[in-house]
Write an enzyme that holds these catalytic residues in place. Structure first.
Site, PDB file in Angstrom:
ATOM      1  N   ARG A 163      43.165  40.526  47.364  1.00 61.31           N
ATOM      2  CA  ARG A 163      43.912  40.631  46.298  1.00 61.31           C
ATOM      3  C   ARG A 163      44.678  39.332  46.190  1.00 61.31           C
ATOM      4  O   ARG A 163      45.909  39.079  45.861  1.00 61.31           O
ATOM      5  CB  ARG A 163      45.218  41.626  46.066  1.00 61.31           C
ATOM      6  CG  ARG A 163      44.615  43.106  46.278  1.00 61.31           C
ATOM      7  CD  ARG A 163      43.562  43.409  44.964  1.00 61.31           C
ATOM      8  NE  ARG A 163      43.294  44.704  45.021  1.00 61.31           N
ATOM      9  CZ  ARG A 163      42.040  45.076  45.719  1.00 61.31           C
ATOM     10  NH1 ARG A 163      41.191  44.071  46.175  1.00 61.31           N
ATOM     11  NH2 ARG A 163      41.644  46.381  45.637  1.00 61.31           N
ATOM     12  N   SER A 237      47.313  50.177  40.844  1.00 56.43           N
ATOM     13  CA  SER A 237      47.984  50.000  42.041  1.00 56.43           C
ATOM     14  C   SER A 237      49.477  49.177  41.979  1.00 56.43           C
ATOM     15  O   SER A 237      49.161  48.028  41.580  1.00 56.43           O
ATOM     16  CB  SER A 237      47.449  49.462  43.235  1.00 56.43           C
ATOM     17  OG  SER A 237      46.246  50.416  43.530  1.00 56.43           O
ATOM     18  N   GLU A 332      51.342  44.432  44.058  1.00 55.07           N
ATOM     19  CA  GLU A 332      50.220  43.686  43.598  1.00 55.07           C
ATOM     20  C   GLU A 332      50.385  43.443  42.066  1.00 55.07           C
ATOM     21  O   GLU A 332      49.736  42.449  41.669  1.00 55.07           O
ATOM     22  CB  GLU A 332      49.110  44.791  43.829  1.00 55.07           C
ATOM     23  CG  GLU A 332      47.788  44.789  43.249  1.00 55.07           C
ATOM     24  CD  GLU A 332      46.654  45.781  43.889  1.00 55.07           C
ATOM     25  OE1 GLU A 332      46.690  46.036  44.838  1.00 55.07           O
ATOM     26  OE2 GLU A 332      45.860  45.721  42.866  1.00 55.07           O
TER      27      GLU A 332
HETATM   28  C1  LIG Z   1      44.568  52.047  35.430  1.00 49.63           C
HETATM   29  C2  LIG Z   1      44.372  50.787  36.263  1.00 49.63           C
HETATM   30  C3  LIG Z   1      43.586  50.532  37.415  1.00 49.63           C
HETATM   31  C4  LIG Z   1      43.354  49.340  38.058  1.00 49.63           C
HETATM   32  N1  LIG Z   1      42.363  49.426  39.040  1.00 49.63           N
HETATM   33  C5  LIG Z   1      42.313  48.283  40.204  1.00 49.63           C
HETATM   34  C6  LIG Z   1      41.278  48.152  40.907  1.00 49.63           C
HETATM   35  O1  LIG Z   1      40.697  49.204  41.195  1.00 49.63           O
HETATM   36  N2  LIG Z   1      41.143  47.031  41.515  1.00 49.63           N
HETATM   37  C7  LIG Z   1      41.905  45.928  41.283  1.00 49.63           C
HETATM   38  O2  LIG Z   1      41.593  45.040  41.941  1.00 49.63           O
HETATM   39  N3  LIG Z   1      42.901  45.955  40.321  1.00 49.63           N
HETATM   40  C8  LIG Z   1      43.023  46.890  39.667  1.00 49.63           C
HETATM   41  N4  LIG Z   1      43.849  47.017  38.539  1.00 49.63           N
HETATM   42  C9  LIG Z   1      44.569  45.913  38.180  1.00 49.63           C
HETATM   43  C10 LIG Z   1      43.814  45.100  36.952  1.00 49.63           C
HETATM   44  O3  LIG Z   1      43.178  45.848  36.174  1.00 49.63           O
HETATM   45  C11 LIG Z   1      43.277  43.923  37.388  1.00 49.63           C
HETATM   46  O4  LIG Z   1      44.259  43.007  38.128  1.00 49.63           O
HETATM   47  C12 LIG Z   1      42.795  42.987  36.311  1.00 49.63           C
HETATM   48  O5  LIG Z   1      42.294  42.005  36.711  1.00 49.63           O
HETATM   49  C13 LIG Z   1      43.779  42.330  35.482  1.00 49.63           C
HETATM   50  O6  LIG Z   1      42.959  41.640  34.224  1.00 49.63           O
HETATM   51  P1  LIG Z   1      44.020  41.318  32.992  1.00 49.63           P
HETATM   52  O7  LIG Z   1      42.802  40.759  32.124  1.00 49.63           O
HETATM   53  O8  LIG Z   1      44.847  42.676  32.373  1.00 49.63           O
HETATM   54  O9  LIG Z   1      45.027  40.575  33.579  1.00 49.63           O
HETATM   55  P2  LIG Z   1      46.362  40.137  33.019  1.00 49.63           P
HETATM   56  O10 LIG Z   1      47.109  41.386  33.902  1.00 49.63           O
HETATM   57  O11 LIG Z   1      46.648  39.741  31.872  1.00 49.63           O
HETATM   58  O12 LIG Z   1      46.793  38.908  34.054  1.00 49.63           O
HETATM   59  C14 LIG Z   1      47.010  39.119  35.569  1.00 49.63           C
HETATM   60  C15 LIG Z   1      46.982  37.700  36.124  1.00 49.63           C
HETATM   61  O13 LIG Z   1      45.967  37.080  35.978  1.00 49.63           O
HETATM   62  C16 LIG Z   1      46.368  35.556  35.134  1.00 49.63           C
HETATM   63  N5  LIG Z   1      45.228  35.438  34.134  1.00 49.63           N
HETATM   64  C17 LIG Z   1      44.761  36.068  33.271  1.00 49.63           C
HETATM   65  N6  LIG Z   1      43.587  35.521  32.445  1.00 49.63           N
HETATM   66  C18 LIG Z   1      43.797  34.410  33.258  1.00 49.63           C
HETATM   67  C19 LIG Z   1      43.097  33.175  32.985  1.00 49.63           C
HETATM   68  N7  LIG Z   1      41.811  33.171  31.779  1.00 49.63           N
HETATM   69  N8  LIG Z   1      43.134  32.037  33.595  1.00 49.63           N
HETATM   70  C20 LIG Z   1      44.026  31.972  34.653  1.00 49.63           C
HETATM   71  N9  LIG Z   1      44.936  32.952  35.005  1.00 49.63           N
HETATM   72  C21 LIG Z   1      44.943  34.046  34.127  1.00 49.63           C
HETATM   73  C22 LIG Z   1      47.596  36.024  34.446  1.00 49.63           C
HETATM   74  O14 LIG Z   1      48.462  34.876  34.182  1.00 49.63           O
HETATM   75  C23 LIG Z   1      48.309  36.797  35.470  1.00 49.63           C
HETATM   76  O15 LIG Z   1      48.718  35.926  36.549  1.00 49.63           O
HETATM   77  C24 LIG Z   1      43.998  48.204  37.629  1.00 49.63           C
HETATM   78  C25 LIG Z   1      44.902  48.202  36.612  1.00 49.63           C
HETATM   79  C26 LIG Z   1      44.969  49.416  35.766  1.00 49.63           C
HETATM   80  C27 LIG Z   1      45.951  49.426  34.697  1.00 49.63           C
END
Ligand SMILES: Cc1cc2nc3c(=O)[nH]c(=O)nc-3n(C[C@H](O)[C@H](O)[C@H](O)COP(=O)(O)OP(=O)(O)OC[C@H]3O[C@@H](n4cnc5c(N)ncnc54)[C@H](O)[C@@H]3O)c2cc1C
Length: 336
Positions: A163, A237, A332
């Site tokens: 992570r 998480s 996380e």
């Molecule tokens: C129900 C649920 C289940 C989940 N299960 C998992 C799992 O099994 N495994 C896991 O690893 N995660 C899990 N997650 C967490 C999440 O889905 C991941 O971290 C996902 O990659 C976040 O994507 P996002 O587009 O929503 O990012 P955001 O929440 O919008 O951003 C997260 C971070 O990434 C940065 N970011 C986003 N896009 C860019 C870009 N283009 N360039 C630079 N920085 C950027 C943001 O600034 C921020 O710091 C889960 C979340 C939920 C709600």
């Protein structure tokens, strides 16, 4: 480019928190991105937003939120054994997984149904069911904000760990990911080592399992274990699983012989959910916030919680785990 002022992010964070950002920029191509980079160079109050599924907003955002809107998937190169697939940052992660599985490309299927976008996947090196996205990333493209230059970071440059990546450390607030390229296998390569998958496929010969079967299994298992985002706001998480030295592990095992753990190099990874449960927080609810009854690691907004209430609840959990086990849980989720 579209610019909005005092813009609500309620539908852009999976906790469904009704916070506002001072400015919201929708950026449609790399030229517009270069313009916006000039605006944010030297500023520190900006945020690159994907789907907001790993973010907790504790207050309104007094700055610029940038949403890069490109959505293409492209096959860059194909050989007999593998394929290079590029996807723009705004492609929905699970759409990419679905695309790859439908074409019988192996490598992404264990990561089915993780919310969010392709651009965010390398940031925290998303992982699930025995696989991390860094296993299949070939390179990440984007712009370094401080210099405005376009860069290609190969997997080895990204400092991927559990992570974690360069994007959360050295390049934090200094890199906009525009595209990610994955090397997927055209030959069958499956990973069903994770316990839930072993159980799911216990009566099936390994030779018969396809990427599509694994995707179906992961989706079923995830749906049975995680809350439905449409019903309960959450960010998956909330805490990382801690990695502790042998001395800490042995100390806990004196009182709890049932402590699950997993050896990684010279450390021992303990499920944060187990620690939280032992502190009595599984399914516990205070006002509008609580942990999910089936998974203590997931904190839920039961309706009208504020980001601050959620943060306070998470801090209570942290304190309880520290007092009982002397372990400092790390978030996380990104707290803003
Ligand atoms: C129900 C649920 C289940 C989940 N299960 C998992 C799992 O099994 N495994 C896991 O690893 N995660 C899990 N997650 C967490 C999440 O889905 C991941 O971290 C996902 O990659 C976040 O994507 P996002 O587009 O929503 O990012 P955001 O929440 O919008 O951003 C997260 C971070 O990434 C940065 N970011 C986003 N896009 C860019 C870009 N283009 N360039 C630079 N920085 C950027 C943001 O600034 C921020 O710091 C889960 C979340 C939920 C709600």
């Amino acid at each position: 480019m579209n610019v909005y002022k005092d813009y609500s992010l309620k539908h852009f964070n999976t906790f469904n928190l009704d916070v506002k950002t001072k400015y919201y920029y929708e950026v449609f191509d790399e030229n517009e991105l270069k313009d916006i980079i000039k605006v944010i160079q030297g500023a520190n109050n900006f945020l690159i937003l994907g789907s907001g599924s790993n973010i907790l907003f504790t207050k309104d955002f007094d700055g610029i939120v940038i949403k890069y809107k490109r959505n293409d998937i492209e096959i860059l190169h194909e050989s007999e054994n593998d394929v290079l697939i590029s996807a723009d940052a705004n492609v929905i992660w699970d759409d990419l997984v679905n695309y790859a599985v439908n074409k019988n490309y192996y490598g992404l299927e264990n990561l089915s149904l993780i919310p969010g976008t392709v651009g965010a996947a390398p940031v925290q090196n998303i992982g699930a069911y025995g696989v991390e996205v860094s296993n299949v990333i070939e390179f990440v493209e984007g712009y370094k904000i401080s210099s405005g230059e376009k860069k290609i970071l190969y997997k080895e440059d990204c400092a991927f760990a559990y992570r974690d990546s360069i994007f959360k450390n050295e390049f934090k607030n200094n890199f906009i990911i525009t595209r990610v390229t994955f090397r997927l296998s055209k030959e069958k390569k499956i990973n069903v080592s994770y316990r839930d998958l072993q159980n799911y496929f216990k009566d099936v010969s390994i030779n018969l399992i396809t990427a599509s079967d694994i995707r179906e299994a992961v989706i079923k298992i995830r749906k049975s274990k995680l809350p439905d985002l449409a019903l309960f706001g959450n960010a998956g998480s909330f805490f990382k699983n801690p990695e502790v030295p042998i001395t800490t592990l042995e100390l806990i095992r004196k009182d709890y012989t049932d402590l699950p753990f997993h050896k990684i190099n010279d450390k021992y990874k303990i499920p944060a959910a187990w620690l939280i449960e032992k502190c009595g927080f599984k399914g516990k609810r205070i006002g509008n916030v609580g942990t999910y009854e089936k998974q203590a690691l997931v904190i839920i907004n039961y309706g009208n919680a504020t980001g601050e209430e959620i943060k306070n609840f998470a801090d209570e959990i942290k304190k309880a785990v520290y007092n009982k086990f002397n372990i400092n849980l790390e978030y996380e989720v990104m707290i803003i």
